[in-house]
Write a protein that holds these residues in place. Structure first.
Motif, mmCIF file in Angstrom:
data_model
loop_
_atom_site.group_PDB
_atom_site.id
_atom_site.type_symbol
_atom_site.label_atom_id
_atom_site.label_comp_id
_atom_site.label_asym_id
_atom_site.label_seq_id
_atom_site.Cartn_x
_atom_site.Cartn_y
_atom_site.Cartn_z
ATOM 1 N N PRO A 85 -37.577 37.537 -89.906
ATOM 2 C CA PRO A 85 -38.639 37.120 -89.186
ATOM 3 C C PRO A 85 -40.148 36.192 -89.840
ATOM 4 N N PRO A 86 -40.856 36.041 -88.482
ATOM 5 C CA PRO A 86 -41.944 35.395 -89.000
ATOM 6 C C PRO A 86 -42.403 35.794 -90.576
ATOM 7 N N GLU A 87 -42.166 36.790 -91.093
ATOM 8 C CA GLU A 87 -43.438 37.109 -92.417
ATOM 9 C C GLU A 87 -42.198 36.915 -93.155
ATOM 10 N N CYS A 88 -41.187 37.133 -93.041
ATOM 11 C CA CYS A 88 -39.907 36.668 -94.094
ATOM 12 C C CYS A 88 -40.439 35.420 -94.240
ATOM 13 N N LEU A 89 -40.158 34.643 -93.716
ATOM 14 C CA LEU A 89 -40.395 33.220 -93.632
ATOM 15 C C LEU A 89 -41.608 32.529 -94.846
ATOM 16 N N THR A 90 -42.751 33.277 -93.951
ATOM 17 C CA THR A 90 -44.141 33.250 -94.834
ATOM 18 C C THR A 90 -43.830 33.048 -95.985
ATOM 19 N N GLN A 91 -42.614 34.425 -96.298
ATOM 20 C CA GLN A 91 -42.740 34.426 -97.900
ATOM 21 C C GLN A 91 -42.194 33.629 -99.034
ATOM 22 N N ILE A 92 -40.467 33.410 -98.070
ATOM 23 C CA ILE A 92 -40.063 32.086 -98.501
ATOM 24 C C ILE A 92 -40.692 31.029 -98.955
#
Length: 204
Positions: A85-92
């Motif tokens: 999900p987008p939230e995970c990509l932001t964290q990555i």
């Protein structure tokens, strides 16, 4: 939402693949907002994911050997169909930046932005685009791409010069035209004509 453990696993996968690269000479590009031009391709991919998920569910309902909860043959298919999900990509992205990697959050599609960044480069430069998109080599200004190939997904460098010679095309513009009229992420191309036919037509 992914758990912290899953998130760390994804970062480890990425950094493992990046271990051979120089942080000072590498920029990691991430897709931004979905582009209207690619809406048809996104719809096709979503249908493909749903079809693959259905097949995975059917496999999971089959009896397993040795008491395994998930058959080994299904693990890789689950991995391939997973989309964070987008939230995970932001964290990555944040974690990669903290590790010293240069991260570019593209406004829209990363491939077109990379192509625009390479407009001024020439075939004698040292710029290499690392990608899984086999059509990126057709972009104007991109002369070399490194792609994962084979069972072990090892990176192999392909040059535009070699591709032009192999296809017997006289110039990069001929290759670009062949890519445009062939089905790709942004259009359906000429109906009933594949890349082989289109290359022959462009070659004249």
């Amino acid at each position: 939402m992914l758990t912290r453990q899953d998130y760390r696993h994804i970062v480890q996968e990425i950094t493992g693949s990046l271990s051979m690269l120089d942080k000072d000479k590498t920029v990691l590009h991430f897709d931004g907002q979905p582009s209207v031009e690619k809406s048809g391709e996104r719809e096709r991919r979503q249908k493909d994911i749903e079809k693959r998920l259905k097949a995975i569910r059917i496999d999971l309902e089959k009896p397993t050997k040795h008491g395994r909860s998930i058959p080994r043959r299904v693990h890789r298919r689950i991995f391939n169909v997973f989309r964070p999900p987008p939230e995970c990509l932001t964290q990555i992205q944040g974690e990669l930046e903290a590790m010293g990697w240069k991260v570019c959050r593209c406004a829209f599609q990363a491939d077109t932005y990379i192509g625009s960044c390479c407009q001024g480069s020439d075939e004698h430069g040292d710029c290499i685009a690392i990608t899984r998109d086999n059509d990126l080599i057709c972009f104007h200004g991109i002369w070399r791409v490194a792609m994962p190939v084979g069972p072990k997904r090892e990176l192999m460098v392909f040059t535009k010069k070699d591709i032009l010679e192999y296809l017997d095309l006289p110039s990069p513009l001929h290759l670009l035209l062949a890519a445009i009229v062939t089905s790709n992420d942004y259009g359906n191309g000429i109906r009933f004509c594949g890349i082989k036919t289109n290359v022959a037509n462009v070659r004249g």
